[in-house]
Design a protein around this motif. Sequence first.
Motif, short mmCIF file in Angstrom:
data_model
loop_
_atom_site.label_atom_id
_atom_site.label_comp_id
_atom_site.label_asym_id
_atom_site.label_seq_id
_atom_site.Cartn_x
_atom_site.Cartn_y
_atom_site.Cartn_z
N LEU A 177 -79.89 36.55 19.75
CA LEU A 177 -81.25 36.62 19.20
C LEU A 177 -82.15 37.42 20.12
CD1 LEU A 177 -81.58 32.83 18.34
CD2 LEU A 177 -81.21 34.65 16.69
N ILE A 201 -81.24 35.68 23.82
CA ILE A 201 -80.77 34.28 23.75
C ILE A 201 -79.54 34.28 22.86
CG2 ILE A 201 -81.34 31.96 22.91
CD1 ILE A 201 -84.29 32.65 23.39
N LYS A 240 -77.38 31.76 20.60
CA LYS A 240 -77.26 30.42 20.00
C LYS A 240 -75.78 30.21 19.71
CE LYS A 240 -78.98 29.63 15.81
NZ LYS A 240 -79.91 29.33 14.73
N MET A 241 -75.23 29.14 20.23
CA MET A 241 -73.77 28.98 20.16
C MET A 241 -73.39 27.50 20.21
SD MET A 241 -72.92 29.84 24.12
CE MET A 241 -71.50 28.78 24.14
N GLN A 242 -72.11 27.27 20.32
CA GLN A 242 -71.61 25.90 20.45
C GLN A 242 -70.78 25.77 21.71
OE1 GLN A 242 -69.41 25.21 16.84
NE2 GLN A 242 -71.25 24.80 15.66
N GLN A 288 -70.67 21.28 20.26
CA GLN A 288 -72.07 20.86 20.30
C GLN A 288 -72.98 22.08 20.45
OE1 GLN A 288 -72.01 17.68 23.35
NE2 GLN A 288 -72.55 16.38 21.62
N GLN A 289 -74.18 21.95 19.92
CA GLN A 289 -75.11 23.07 19.95
C GLN A 289 -75.58 23.34 21.38
OE1 GLN A 289 -75.98 24.85 17.09
NE2 GLN A 289 -74.32 23.58 16.29
N THR A 290 -75.74 24.59 21.69
CA THR A 290 -76.33 24.96 22.98
C THR A 290 -76.85 26.40 22.89
OG1 THR A 290 -76.02 24.88 25.38
CG2 THR A 290 -74.21 25.83 24.11
N ALA A 291 -77.48 26.84 23.96
CA ALA A 291 -78.02 28.20 23.97
C ALA A 291 -77.89 28.77 25.37
CB ALA A 291 -79.48 28.19 23.53
N GLY A 292 -77.66 30.07 25.43
CA GLY A 292 -77.53 30.73 26.73
C GLY A 292 -78.52 31.88 26.82
N ASP A 293 -78.87 32.22 28.04
CA ASP A 293 -79.77 33.36 28.29
C ASP A 293 -78.99 34.47 28.95
OD1 ASP A 293 -82.62 32.25 27.81
OD2 ASP A 293 -81.58 30.68 28.94
N LYS A 300 -70.37 18.68 12.94
CA LYS A 300 -71.32 19.42 13.77
C LYS A 300 -71.60 20.82 13.22
CE LYS A 300 -68.51 18.27 17.05
NZ LYS A 300 -67.74 18.09 18.28
N VAL A 306 -71.35 14.52 17.95
CA VAL A 306 -72.64 14.81 17.30
C VAL A 306 -73.08 16.22 17.67
CG1 VAL A 306 -73.50 12.46 17.07
CG2 VAL A 306 -73.79 13.64 19.24
N PRO A 307 -73.83 16.89 16.79
CA PRO A 307 -74.17 18.29 17.08
C PRO A 307 -75.11 18.47 18.27
CG PRO A 307 -75.06 17.62 14.93
CD PRO A 307 -74.25 16.48 15.43
N GLY A 322 -80.07 21.20 22.85
CA GLY A 322 -78.69 21.62 23.05
C GLY A 322 -78.15 21.15 24.37
N TYR A 323 -76.87 21.46 24.61
CA TYR A 323 -76.22 21.04 25.85
C TYR A 323 -76.94 21.62 27.07
CZ TYR A 323 -72.76 20.75 29.50
OH TYR A 323 -72.14 20.50 30.68
N SER A 324 -77.50 22.81 26.92
CA SER A 324 -78.19 23.44 28.04
C SER A 324 -79.56 22.82 28.30
CB SER A 324 -78.37 24.94 27.74
OG SER A 324 -79.09 25.09 26.54
N MET A 340 -83.47 23.16 20.47
CA MET A 340 -82.78 24.04 19.52
C MET A 340 -83.41 23.95 18.12
SD MET A 340 -80.04 25.16 21.33
CE MET A 340 -78.86 25.73 20.14
N LEU A 344 -85.25 28.53 18.37
CA LEU A 344 -84.85 29.71 19.16
C LEU A 344 -85.20 31.00 18.44
CD1 LEU A 344 -81.30 28.63 20.38
CD2 LEU A 344 -83.43 28.48 21.62
#
Lengths: 435, 258
Positions: A106, A166, A168-170, A175-180, B121, B170-171, B193-195, B199, B225
């Motif tokens: 993104l 950014i 947006k990923m898993q 599980q959802q997460t995001a990286g920079d 998820k 879970v998501p 999110g995990y980070s 989100m 995001l």
Amino acid sequence: MKLVKLALRNLLRQKRRSILLGSAIAFGILFITLINSFTGSFIENVGENFSHLMAGHIFIDGVEKSPSGKDLYLIRDDKLIMEAIESSGIEYEFLTKRSEIRGTILFEGNGINQSIIGADWEKESYFKDRIILEDGSFDNLSDPRGIIVSSKIADRLNVQLGDHVIVKMQTYTGQQTAGDFTIAAVSIDTGLFGSISCYANIEYVNELLNIDSDKYLTLGIYLPDLIDTDMATNLLLPELQDRMSLFSRETNEDENPFMAILEQQETEEWIGVKYRLTTINDVLSEVEEIVRILNIAGLIIMLVLFAIIMVGITNTFRMVMFERIQEIGTMRAVGMHRSEVRALFLFEAFFLALGGIIAGYILSGITMFIISQVYWGVDTPLFMLLKNGYMTFKLAPLQVLLNFVIVTILTLLAAFRPADKAAKLEPGLALSTEK
Amino acid sequence: MQNSFTFLHIKKAVFFITLIFSLVLLPALSPDNYGQILQDIDNLQNFGDNDFTTIYTIVSEKPGEEREVLEVRLFRRDVGDLFLMIIISPEVQKGQGFLQLEDNLWFYDPESRKFEHSSAKENIQNSDAKNNDLMVQTMADDYDVVSHEEGVLGNVPVYILKLEAKNDEVPYPEMKLWVRQTPTLPMKSDEYGYSGRLMRSSAYLNYVKVGEKYLPTRILMVDMLNVGEKTQITMTNPSIGALPDYVFTKAYLEKVNK
């Protein structure tokens, strides 16, 4: 021998007509030879380019089942795999350890779905040569969050060097997460396989996937040559089977081992990790299908082309028969047999075909030589089909022979009816016919 | 004497009432029991023995892309964790479905006629909604309350709970939840999110009572995001009529496509 000489003399009597007919045959041969030669090198080039992009010819993944039955890919400990590789005795150039993110990049309201390959660029320095950069440099990957994107992606996202994006990923478990990430370099787009053209540091990719830095998703074995793939696989497979639980590569007749493994993954239940071995040839079997279709299409086009040429040959030989009707009558009157008259015409057709075919092959050789000297670049959509930016050709001797036989038979068939008609002419009637 | 006796009794009564209130109310408000709120949320949305059917319309908007509208028919039998969702529009995806059998969630594609493992998820098609959003809620099983406070959302008194996932099924591993105090229904959630990055933010805009249970009829999910990306889920035609057992089978999912 007398008939051969006569046939050659007759062809030379009407040089212009013979050259025109021979040219039509030569054009047909040129066309089919170019297609056959191109497809001949197609698999080899696609295979080599693929192996560069995927960093290997043989790939090993570990697959675990999540509590909900979803497959999770991870190699937690590669000790046994390394042992198996050593015991198999296969020769390899490099071993590559890679992790992969599939997510959405993104930037300022623009988004694009993309795979991001995480690699240790210090250890995989040899692959740097395979990724041609348009802007920036590999040194920028010293930023742990640096990312190389293709020019196509950079254009679509409207990003430049140093921009922060950014992703947006898993995580590995979904599980959802995001990286920079920071744009470290822009690579030349390889066209056909642009969706695997983002590269980043494996350490950060692993952090985002929530796996330890010493773990990874896929081990790639890069062999000295694509042709070694099946042999190396046969050596490695039993060594792996002895040490770990492995998906079977046995397949039905028309099934690809990769698809067979996916089928097993869907239907089987297992505890712990089960490994799968896939090869570049599993992917290339789809490409082989394309080649087969191209060759069939080429053959059909050649047959259509020769159907048109055959009409021309038939008409020309009917005209020739009418022109030489008194000559035929004289030959018959002085004792030439019907079969000899027929053979004379067919010899003419054969030499016409032979001349056309030889000219066609010479023309093909010249054309292929000229095309193979042209540098098409690496930013062309044809990139995957080229060898280092050059088009290459490979023609199997059997294919040359087959085309020769087909074209000769077609030409003889086209000339047969006029030849037969000439053979059946009554000498008296032929001699009295006025042109 | 009589007065002092009465006074002693009143004092004792006040003491016992205070004690009872302390025993009942204090634990209810202590962090350990905020988990009960999650259980209440689950209970208020769990149909137990009753089967549940509805239609969800999922409208997703992304910057620079055309608005996508997806319509799904959903069948639930919460007592056995059975769940079936069939896409009824658009035409190109019609017949694709998700079926929960025991612990497995299957995705069926009528084009390939194959079932593939899916996950709660995963996103529902191209939207911001997850399969998990439409399935029976199991918040008490999936999350721990790690902090809490009371507050007001709009003019509604709420509990504000910070949750951490107990498992990775879970998501979102972390969540901040605004829960209406009575009845205990989620009004808003911020999902991390995990980070640790925010989100998604979801607002539960309306609820409808179906039998004795409450279900959100309109949920707005905003992607935090990607500015401008959002999904709205609208529920229509809820019903709790009994469904035949064969509805929750692979064969049924294949059959409805014929």
